[in-house]
Every structure is written in C-alpha cells, then in structure tokens.
Write an enzyme that holds these catalytic residues in place. Structure first.
Site, PDB file in Angstrom:
ATOM      1  N   GLU B  13      13.109  12.257  -5.292  1.00 16.34           N
ATOM      2  CA  GLU B  13      11.772  11.806  -5.623  1.00 16.34           C
ATOM      3  C   GLU B  13      10.866  13.006  -5.469  1.00 16.34           C
ATOM      4  OE1 GLU B  13       8.540  11.573  -4.562  1.00 16.34           O
ATOM      5  OE2 GLU B  13       8.376  10.698  -6.553  1.00 16.34           O
ATOM      6  N   CYS B  60       4.762   7.045  -2.122  1.00 12.92           N
ATOM      7  CA  CYS B  60       6.115   7.129  -2.652  1.00 12.92           C
ATOM      8  C   CYS B  60       6.600   5.780  -3.143  1.00 12.92           C
ATOM      9  CB  CYS B  60       7.065   7.649  -1.586  1.00 12.92           C
ATOM     10  SG  CYS B  60       8.728   7.799  -2.244  1.00 12.92           S
ATOM     11  N   HIS B  67       5.436   3.280   3.884  1.00 16.81           N
ATOM     12  CA  HIS B  67       4.107   3.788   4.196  1.00 16.81           C
ATOM     13  C   HIS B  67       3.139   2.635   4.475  1.00 16.81           C
ATOM     14  CE1 HIS B  67       4.586   8.111   3.620  1.00 16.81           C
ATOM     15  NE2 HIS B  67       5.456   7.798   2.687  1.00 16.81           N
ATOM     16  N   ARG B 466      14.123   7.938   5.307  1.00 21.29           N
ATOM     17  CA  ARG B 466      14.255   9.396   5.302  1.00 21.29           C
ATOM     18  C   ARG B 466      13.881  10.046   6.612  1.00 21.29           C
ATOM     19  NH1 ARG B 466      13.562   7.382   0.663  1.00 21.29           N
ATOM     20  NH2 ARG B 466      14.893   8.073  -1.039  1.00 21.29           N
ATOM     21  N   CYS B 533      12.310  13.409  -0.683  1.00 24.55           N
ATOM     22  CA  CYS B 533      11.441  12.388  -1.256  1.00 24.55           C
ATOM     23  C   CYS B 533      10.046  12.871  -0.959  1.00 24.55           C
ATOM     24  CB  CYS B 533      11.719  11.066  -0.574  1.00 24.55           C
ATOM     25  SG  CYS B 533      10.829   9.715  -1.309  1.00 24.55           S
ATOM     26  N   CYS B 536       5.051  12.012  -1.159  1.00 28.18           N
ATOM     27  CA  CYS B 536       4.149  11.872  -0.025  1.00 28.18           C
ATOM     28  C   CYS B 536       3.926  13.217   0.638  1.00 28.18           C
ATOM     29  CB  CYS B 536       4.728  10.901   0.980  1.00 28.18           C
ATOM     30  SG  CYS B 536       6.399  11.270   1.464  1.00 28.18           S
TER      31      CYS B 536
END
Lengths: 311, 554
Positions: B13, B60, B67, B466, B533, B536
């Site tokens: 991402e 994200c 988040h 993550r 990712c 963000c």
C-alpha cells in the site's frame, strides 16, 4: 488467439462457472438499471473485448482498490484476469521498478487513445506537485501524460473525483481532482470508497455500449448516484413519524430509529447504498446505526462536518 | 559498487522507493523513501475530536479500521471515557477479522510471488502435485484438479496478455520451489481471493462496510439494534470458515514454502522490537491485553516494560523543518515548502541529506522493529500460552530455534502464527458477547460531555496488522488542538536519524544477497516481509534528475 473461446476457460480456471458469470451479467444489468434482457448482451460484450486498463494511484489510501477486490459475481480476480487486461496497477502487479515503468510507458505509447485509465487519488499541486511522485515523476506530470492519452478516464473515489480527504481545509498540498488538473471530463464513481458494484458497473457500461454512462452535473453515473439516500432509507418512516435517535446507545438507537438528529447526511447525499448495500449485501452505515457521512458528495469532509451534529 | 533504485515497489500500500548500494553481491547500504505527503495531521487541527476517527481511517484503506480504533481510544483516553464491555468485545471481534483479512492477503497476494514462480508451475507434474498436496495441505486436491489448473494456466500464459503478471522476475535463480510446490501455491493464491471477501464481510457485520468502516465512535460502537442472535451467529460461522482456511491452507503453505527457504532465516533480521500490545479483555489497559505490551532489546528474549513518554520522532533526514526529536504529545508536523524542499528529490549521498516524507520514530533514542514478529516475540516471552505453543510447533517442524525468528523468514512466519492465534481466540470472545446478550446486557455506548469547556490530552496505542500504532490527541475548548499519528510503517520504513541510525528496513536490507542487480528479487523479499503500508506514513519519491527511471548501476 480467439478470446471468445477462451473466456469460459479462463473463468473456469478461477472456479467461476458459466452460471456464475451469467449471474454477474444479470447483476450488472440491474445495477445499471437495464432490463434483464440485457444480461446476454453484457456477456457477449465482455467475451469479445479485453481492453487494456491502467489503474493509477495518486494521493490516496488504496481504499478504492480494496473495495474493488471485494467484488463478487464474478470475483475481482476474474475481472482483473479475464474481463480486462490490467496492464498496470501498483498494488497488484508483480513487476517492480524499471520493469513496471516500462509496461506503463509501452501501454501509453502503443495503445494511445485506446486504453482505459482508472484514477485513484488526488493530485497535489503545491510546489509543482512535489508532494507525490512515482519513479521520480510527480503525479501532476503522470496524470497529464497517462490520463490525457487514454480513451477515457474513470475516477474512482472522492480523491480522484474532487480532491478527497487531503483537499480538506486547509488543503496543505494543494490537492485537486484529476479533472481539475488535466482539464479532462472524467467519470466520477463517487464515494470514500465507492461500492465495488458501482465501479464494476461503470466499466461494464463502457464495454457494453461503447460510451460512458449518463452522468449528473458532478460527473457521477446516474445509475448509481441518481438516488437520494433519504428517499430509499428503510428508516424513512421513523423520520416522518419524528422518531429520532437523540444519542447513540439510547432507546431510539436500539429500535433503529432515524439518525437525522445525530448528524445523518442521508437527506443531502446521492448514492445507492440503501438499495445495493455493501460487502455482498452484509450491511451499510445506517444499518449499523451510524449516520451517513455523505461520502459521495464533493467536498464532504468540510461540507458535512462535524459529522455527529444535526445538519 | 552498484547503486540500485527500485521505484515503484509494487504489491504494497502506498508509494515506496528503495535505494541500495551493492558490493560483492550483497547489499552494503540502504535508503527507504516514502514519496507522498498528504498532511492529515494538519487537516485535523480545529475539527471535532469525534470526527478524527473517520478522517484518520482514510490514512489507509488496506489496514482500514485500525486508525479508527486508535483514534477513538485516544479521544476516550483524553476525555476519561470507559466504554461498555460489549463495545470492547465488538471492537476486538472486528479487529480480529481485519487481521484475518490482512495477514492472509499479505501472504498470498502481496508476498507469495517473491517466493513462488508462476511460470515454473507450468512444468509441474499434476500427479506429483496431488501427492504433495496430500502430504502437506489440509485441503488436498486430486490429480485432475491440478491437470485442469495447469492447462488453464498454460492457456493464460500462451495468450500473451499477462496483465499484472507481465515483466516480472520469473525464472530468477533465487526461486527455489519445485514446480509442483509452485503449482499448488498458485491454486491457493486464487483460493485466497475468495476467502478474503468473507473476512471483509465479517468486519461489515459490526462496522457497516469495508473498506472504511462506520461503526466506531468515541464512547463505544454504534451497533445496538443489530446486536442480535442472527448477526452474532453470522460472525461465528464465518469465523469458523476463516479458522479452517488458516489451519488447513495458510499455515501448511507457510511451513512448506519455508522449508525450501531456510537460508532466509539468517537474512534480514533486527535485534530491537516494540509491541504496544492489543485486544483488551477488561477495562484495565494494558494489563488485560491478550497480546501483551513489551520491548525486546538486543535480541535478548526478555520482555521489558514500555514507557510511551520515551517515543520520539526525528526529522533530520525527512522533508520537515528541523528541530529536536519530540514526543508525539508535543509533536509538530511542519513540512518544508518551496525552495527549501529542493523538489523533494531524495538526497541519499550527503551527510544529513533529506530523503523521505516519513519521520523517524525512535524509542529511548533507539531504532525498533514493529509488527507481527515483534508482537509474537513479546507474546512468546510475555506469557501468551497460545502464541508460545504455536510458535514452538512451527519452530519444531522447521527445525529452527527462536533466534531464527529474527529474520525475513521469521517475519513472514510470525504473521501466520499471530493470525491463527488471533482467529481462534475470537471464538471465545464471541461466546462472551453471547453471554452478555443472554443476560440482557446490550449496552454498546457510554455518553459523555464534549463542548467548548472540555480540554484533555490522550493517546490510543494499538498493535495492529502492521505493528505498533499510536495516535496522540490534544483537545482544547472541545476542538482538536494537535493530533499526531506515529504509525507502524514509519517505525519500520522511516529514514535514518540525527545519530545516523538506520531504520528497521534499512538495517534488515544490509547484508541481503542480490544475484542480479537488474532483477533485485531478493530486495523485494525483505521489503515485502515488513508488509509496507505507507499511505499513513505520508509518502513520496524520486531520485535526482531522470536517473530514477532506471535501476542505476554506477
């Protein structure tokens, strides 16, 4: 090689039967508001054409791609591998670095005016667009190169369509929509993210009828965005009866009453969420007791906020 | 000496650029660059604190939900709100389903093709593949299935329209799997595309839709009318499907593939790990976390306590105005502008040259790796019985010790271990939810005051797909005064700091063998093992001039 002969085999490779495929075509006919008799024509169109698609990521969160891969009837893999020729897509493609760039350049050059560009993400414009780059080029340069040479550009999501979250006040990077920076007329499959079914239906419409779907004044396909959430909301009766949720967790909330007084943007938002629902019909925001935040309306991050206060 | 730039890094991402210096066939130095800046922390200022979770969730769309979770927890911490037990359980169930989605998609869609050669699968023997699947997989397929799969694969390759599989490193000497194992893996790659749709559905049961759920808000969750037997059983039965896939397909595949790549248990490791811990089982945090909070230092298998005050962000090598490293409670986000930005061209050659939009988080001034491996190690020594048992089982089957976990291979394996354990415990939590509803407790929200008289400061610390994710909020007169997100991918993928300390991914890349600098497959392996990712993380990219268009070999 005759792609007509191949489609069913290719679908079968993914475990999709002819019946599943026809079901998909039926679903698409419904989403597009076409009579069911169009389903066989959709199937025919898909079988005969495998147009090249490049899917560009700009300033975004990849939520639109993620939404797209939630698609079923057929599954996203079948669309990616069998319905279209997805030449470039950073989240999915195996090739990296130079080899990836080579594919993109070759497509733009060899298929100029023929490929479809799907754009996900906004274009930062402040300081010449340095806030977003791939392969050393700014999104600003890439959009002007790749989108302008496409047969059509379909914007998926709020970011590509109107700048999205990074364009919310004070818009620190000067983020703009793809249409604003390229001057192109784009189709805007609106939402943050859009429902997978609406993205797929837009692509299918183009393949089937050889032209883009009818759009509203904001570039949104009317088949999906011609409906006011409020008009199709299953809680509309409670609105008429003045039965409102006053606070989350209250008696009205437990009884699935209207969320208007806790900020619902349904009366100002055009989308087909209450009709087609999300994630294989599992749910939708108002169904889960959460107000609509108006995510398919341009500028909703500023226009609809604060989200939990009556409009 | 060769300088190699890989940009874009696909199958992640976000927009990531990796530059490495290669000497004698190995990576000697590395630079990780986030190439996008979006400015969400700036946009949050002055807004209603309750809206922050909707906005930050757009950090994200892959690790969607997390988040939102970190944000509502930060607001609840600031306003001293205690949420009802049902809200806690529903959040845990949604988060667990998100992990099942995220970890399986990562393994099959984002990372597998660094290890599995699709083209090699064409020369597989269908009968032998059936034998292989009978011996290693929980879902064996017969010879006829593999014959069909192979001929369809051949037809696809012969068509010449390879779509997303075009121009890859197929046939690279670092691919070691026998053709039969490659063919079996291709089948499971396709199976996962279906399984992930159902995992996403599970999150929509409680969170309305996926991606970008609408079910959280500070004070609890919005679901209450739908908190019924029908919805709970829908979750439960879909959960059983997910557990079966993880046990029968994902874990056996991990073990089978790892068996051929054991040399990667000595490549790509780090020594310092941080896990915030997650999944509260009561309102006592972090004490009741199912995955405990802790730190591992210098590779010593001993969990040390975490003091969030020791988290700082360094911007020496990032495109922000210089200043001393700050704790996120007082953090600032001031991107360079105009001429000072110098075109945001990564400067990897001069001392203190700026080369990323990511900040560099440090703990007590030190570089930390975060993610499933960190959470697994901290849980292993921190008293999580199920993690210990599952990890021991995996190590025994592969004939490796705990030290081998601190590697590229260990990072990929730990993700599977955590995914399985998380899925299984979700069944227990679902039963707790049923008991509560049975007793007549359907509360999912706690009311609170939020107006212009309200001030407060809080943090939401989570350990998500993550890794360690923290949101810090400062509320003044009922509005957001300051908001800082310190995200897993900045811990792992950020730039070096003022002391010259390299980030976790840069350290991990150093020493990685690269057989062919023009086809740096091995670099992708270690990069993908972190599951980057970075929307963000605020990303961007670009080398000097147009050279970035090439792998630069100098």
């Amino acid at each position: 090689m005759d792609s007509h002969v191949d489609l069913n085999e290719r679908l079968a490779l993914k475990g999709v039967s002819r019946r599943d495929f026809m079901k998909f075509c039926g679903l698409m006919a419904t989403v597009l508001g076409l009579p069911m008799s169009f389903a066989p024509r959709i199937a025919e169109a898909l079988e005969k054409k495998r147009p090249t698609v490049v899917w560009m990521h700009f300033a975004e969160c990849t939520g639109c791609t993620e939404s797209f891969i939630r698609s079923t009837y057929p599954w996203a893999a079948d669309i990616i591998l069998d319905v279209i020729d997805l030449a470039y897509h950073e989240t999915i493609m195996v090739a990296a670095g130079d080899q990836a760039e080579e594919i993109l350049e070759k497509t733009v050059k060899d298929q100029k005016g023929k490929y479809i560009c799907i754009a996900e993400g906004a274009i930062p414009t402040k300081d010449n667009g340095v806030h977003g780059k791939v392969h050393g080029k700014t999104f600003l340069e890439i959009a002007n190169h790749v989108c302008k040479n496409a047969a059509a550009t379909i914007c998926v999501g709020a970011c590509a369509g109107d700048g999205g979250v990074q364009a919310a006040k004070p818009n620190p990077t000067g983020a703009k929509s793809v249409a604003e920076v390229t001057g192109l007329k784009t189709v805007n499959v609106a939402g943050c993210p859009p429902n997978a079914d609406n993205m797929v239906a837009t692509i299918v419409h183009y393949l089937l009828l050889g032209k883009l779907p009818a759009l509203d004044d904001k570039g949104r396909p009317l088949f999906a965005y011609g409906y006011l959430i409020h008009d199709n909301c299953p809680r509309r009766g409670h609105f008429e009866n003045k039965e409102f949720v006053k606070q989350f967790g209250d008696e009205g909330a437990a009884k699935n009453w209207c969320l208007y007084e806790v900020g619902c943007a349904g009366p100002e938002t055009y989308n087909n969420c209450p009709i087609i629902l999300w994630n294989q019909g599992t749910n939708w925001p108002i169904g889960a007791g959460h107000p609509c935040i108006g995510c398919s309306e341009p500028g909703f991050w500023d226009k609809m906020a604060p989200f939990y206060v009556q409009k | 000496m060769a300088r190699v730039v890989v940009d874009p890094i696909p199958r992640i991402e976000g927009h990531l650029r990796i530059e490495v210096e290669i000497e004698n066939g190995k990576v000697k130095d590395a630079w990780s660059t986030g190439t996008l800046f979006r400015g969400l922390e700036i946009i949050l200022q002055g807004r209603d604190p309750r809206d922050a979770h909707l906005l930050t969730q757009r950090s994200c769309g892959v690790c969607t939900l997390v988040h939102s979770l970190a944000s509502v927890r930060a607001v609840e911490d600031a306003l001293k709100i205690k949420i009802p037990p049902n809200a806690r359980i529903i959040r845990n169930l949604t988060h667990a389903a998100q992990n099942m989605h995220d970890h399986t998609v990562h393994f099959y869609q984002l990372c597998a093709l660094d290890w599995v050669d699709i083209v090699s699968a064409l020369s597989a023997d269908a009968g032998k593949t059936a034998d292989l699947s009978a011996s290693v997989s929980g879902r064996p397929q017969p010879k006829a299935y593999y014959e069909g799969l192979k001929s369809k694969l051949k037809a696809f390759v012969d068509s010449g329209q390879l779509g997303p599989f075009a121009n890859a490193y197929w046939g690279h000497p670092a691919y070691k799997l026998p053709a039969e194992a490659n063919l079996m893996a291709v089948g499971h790659y396709l199976d996962n595309l279906r399984q992930q749709v159902h995992a996403a559905q599970m999150t929509a049961i409680w969170g309305a839709k996926n991606p970008h759920l609408q079910g959280h808000l500070p004070g609890g969750v919005t679901v209450i009318g739908q908190l019924n037997a029908d919805r709970i059983s829908q979750y439960l039965f879909m959960l059983k499907e997910q557990i079966a896939f993880i046990e029968e397909v994902y874990i056996p595949d991990l073990l089978a593939v790892a068996g051929f790549y054991k040399d990667w248990a000595t490549i790509g490791g780090n020594k310092n790990f941080l896990a915030y811990g997650d999944f509260p089982q009561s309102d006592k945090e972090p004490e009741s976390f199912y995955f405990p909070r802790g730190i591992i230092m210098d590779g010593q298998l001993k969990s040390l306590p975490v003091d969030p005050a020791k988290v700082t962000e360094d911007v020496t090598r990032a495109w922000y105005e210089n200043g001393a490293p700050l704790n996120p409670t007082v953090g600032v986000t001031k991107p360079l502008e105009g001429d000072a930005l110098k075109g945001a061209v990564p400067d990897t050659t001069s001392k203190d040259g700026k080369y990323s939009w990511m900040k560099a988080p440090r703990y007590d001034g030190k570089v930390m790796e975060v993610g499933p491996l960190a959470q697994c190690l901290v849980s292993y020594v921190g008293g999580n019985k199920e993690i210990k048992e599952t990890t021991d089982m995996v190590m025994k089957k592969l004939g490796i010790g705990p030290e081998a976990l601190m590697s590229t291979l260990g990072r990929i394996g730990a993700r599977g271990i955590k995914c399985l354990v998380n899925a299984k415990i979700a069944e227990k939590w679902t039963m707790e939810l049923i008991e509560n509803v049975k007793k007549g407790d359907t509360r999912t929200f706690t009311d609170y005051k939020l107006d212009e008289t309200v001030n407060g400061q809080g943090a939401g610390l989570n350990d998500v797909a993550r890794g360690s994710l923290g949101h810090w909020i400062n509320i003044e007169k009922g509005k957001i005064k300051n908001y800082q997100q310190v995200v897993p991918s900045t811990w792992n993928l950020g730039p070096a700091d003022s002391k010259g300390q390299k980030s976790a991914i840069e350290n991990a890349l150093i020493g990685t063998p690269v057989a062919d600098p023009k086809k740096p497959l091995e670099i992708l392996r270690t990069v993908h093992s972190f599951d980057p990712c970075i929307a963000c993380a605020v990303h961007v990219i670009d080398p000097k001039t147009n050279e970035i268009y090439k792998f630069r070999v100098s």
